[in-house]
Design an enzyme around this catalytic site. Structure first.
Site, PDB file in Angstrom:
ATOM      1  N   VAL A   1      66.810  43.746  24.803  1.00 56.77           N
ATOM      2  CA  VAL A   1      67.617  44.836  25.368  1.00 56.77           C
ATOM      3  C   VAL A   1      68.554  44.359  26.473  1.00 56.77           C
ATOM      4  O   VAL A   1      69.535  45.028  26.792  1.00 56.77           O
ATOM      5  CB  VAL A   1      66.740  45.996  25.891  1.00 56.77           C
ATOM      6  CG1 VAL A   1      65.950  46.635  24.753  1.00 56.77           C
ATOM      7  CG2 VAL A   1      65.817  45.540  27.019  1.00 56.77           C
TER       8      VAL A   1
ATOM      9  N   TYR B   1      60.567  44.577  40.807  1.00 60.38           N
ATOM     10  CA  TYR B   1      60.141  45.686  39.940  1.00 60.38           C
ATOM     11  C   TYR B   1      60.401  47.039  40.609  1.00 60.38           C
ATOM     12  O   TYR B   1      60.909  47.969  39.984  1.00 60.38           O
ATOM     13  CB  TYR B   1      58.658  45.504  39.626  1.00 60.38           C
ATOM     14  CG  TYR B   1      58.083  46.426  38.579  1.00 60.38           C
ATOM     15  CD1 TYR B   1      58.274  46.175  37.221  1.00 60.38           C
ATOM     16  CD2 TYR B   1      57.296  47.525  38.942  1.00 60.38           C
ATOM     17  CE1 TYR B   1      57.709  46.994  36.255  1.00 60.38           C
ATOM     18  CE2 TYR B   1      56.727  48.347  37.984  1.00 60.38           C
ATOM     19  CZ  TYR B   1      56.935  48.079  36.646  1.00 60.38           C
ATOM     20  OH  TYR B   1      56.371  48.893  35.687  1.00 60.38           O
TER      21      TYR B   1
ATOM     22  N   THR C   1      62.593  47.761  42.914  1.00 59.34           N
ATOM     23  CA  THR C   1      64.037  47.989  42.963  1.00 59.34           C
ATOM     24  C   THR C   1      64.558  48.444  41.606  1.00 59.34           C
ATOM     25  O   THR C   1      65.355  49.382  41.500  1.00 59.34           O
ATOM     26  CB  THR C   1      64.757  46.705  43.404  1.00 59.34           C
ATOM     27  OG1 THR C   1      64.277  46.324  44.696  1.00 59.34           O
ATOM     28  CG2 THR C   1      66.259  46.909  43.471  1.00 59.34           C
ATOM     29  N   ALA C   2      64.108  47.782  40.548  1.00 59.05           N
ATOM     30  CA  ALA C   2      64.544  48.151  39.196  1.00 59.05           C
ATOM     31  C   ALA C   2      64.109  49.575  38.852  1.00 59.05           C
ATOM     32  O   ALA C   2      64.894  50.365  38.306  1.00 59.05           O
ATOM     33  CB  ALA C   2      63.984  47.160  38.180  1.00 59.05           C
ATOM     34  N   LYS C   3      62.869  49.913  39.177  1.00 62.60           N
ATOM     35  CA  LYS C   3      62.350  51.241  38.824  1.00 62.60           C
ATOM     36  C   LYS C   3      63.015  52.343  39.650  1.00 62.60           C
ATOM     37  O   LYS C   3      63.210  53.461  39.165  1.00 62.60           O
ATOM     38  CB  LYS C   3      60.827  51.267  38.995  1.00 62.60           C
ATOM     39  CG  LYS C   3      60.077  50.422  37.965  1.00 62.60           C
ATOM     40  CD  LYS C   3      60.444  50.783  36.538  1.00 62.60           C
ATOM     41  CE  LYS C   3      59.452  50.237  35.516  1.00 62.60           C
ATOM     42  NZ  LYS C   3      59.869  50.534  34.128  1.00 62.60           N
TER      43      LYS C   3
END
Length: 253
Positions: free
Chosen positions: A64, A154, A156-158
């Protein structure tokens, strides 16, 4: 729009865990499902299980975080199952470390799968939704979006996925497309089992300790997330958009 929209869903990271449970549930709800995963064998096995139980599904390999791969995967689903009107951006990885030990690659790879991946998949799928005047995008965030030690990347991404979700809701609403995020708490999956192993504790002990901190006194199962996803992609949820729903057994767990 004269005819009803196609009931075709794409689930990324569908080879196991939460993604597999969501794919199974959407198939039971009557959607044809494209299961995408870097682990092609896992995606194909999940699709075969859905077909064996009377559903319609295909499994395919997809990275992805790669634009060509994301576009090709959406095109494959459209060709084999029909125009996708539901997209579940669930693919995710962890590269946990304290900030001072976190490498550039630890950061970039997590951003690539979660944020870039959700962007690329949503951009590729939205044209099918807007053309049909109906669509549902569900992004998998996490309670880690509120901050979690050892997960600067993680978390930050979420958190970023929540802002992405709200913007999609604003841009796509007039086309009959909703966008929402689910933020799971502790869910018993291979990923959380791997975390226990890395920490040198038994998974059962980890689950028991986690349950003590969760108001409903149990850890979550992948099906708990699949149930909420099922509602968010339904016609009944057409007035729910731009929301982040914490599915964590309490306000934060």
């Amino acid at each position: 729009m004269t005819e009803s929209p196609s009931r075709v869903a794409i689930v990324t990271g569908a080879g196991r865990g939460i993604g597999a449970a969501i794919a199974t549930r959407l198939a039971a709800d009557g959607f044809a499902v494209g299961l995408l995963d870097l682990d092609e064998a896992g995606a194909k096995a999940g699709a075969e299980a859905i077909v064996a139980s009377g559903g319609k599904a295909i499994g395919a390999s997809a990275d992805v975080s790669d634009a060509e791969s994301a576009e090709a995967a959406v095109a494959t689903v459209a060709e084999q199952l029909g125009a996708p009107t539901v997209l579940i951006n669930n693919a995710g990885i962890t590269r946990d470390n304290m900030l001072f030990k976190m490498s550039d690659n630890d950061w970039d790879s997590v951003m690539g799968v979660h944020l870039r991946g959700a962007f690329l998949m949503s951009r590729a799928a939205q044209k099918h939704m807007t053309e049909q005047g109906w669509g549902r995008i569900v992004n998998l965030s996490s309670v880690s979006a509120l901050g979690n030690r050892g997960q600067a990347n993680y978390s930050t991404a979420k958190a970023g996925l929540q802002g992405f979700t709200k913007t999609l809701a604003i841009e796509l609403g007039k086309f009959g497309v909703t966008a929402n995020a689910i933020a799971p708490g502790f869910i018993a999956t291979d990923m959380t089992a791997a975390t226990a192993e890395r920490m040198g504790i038994s998974f059962d002990d980890m689950k028991k300790a986690a349950a003590q901190e969760i108001p409903v006194r149990r850890v979550g199962q992948p099906e708990d997330i699949a149930n909420v996803t099922s509602f968010l992609v339904s016609d009944e949820a057409s007035f729910v958009s731009g929301q982040v729903i914490y599915v964590a057994g309490g306000p934060r767990a």
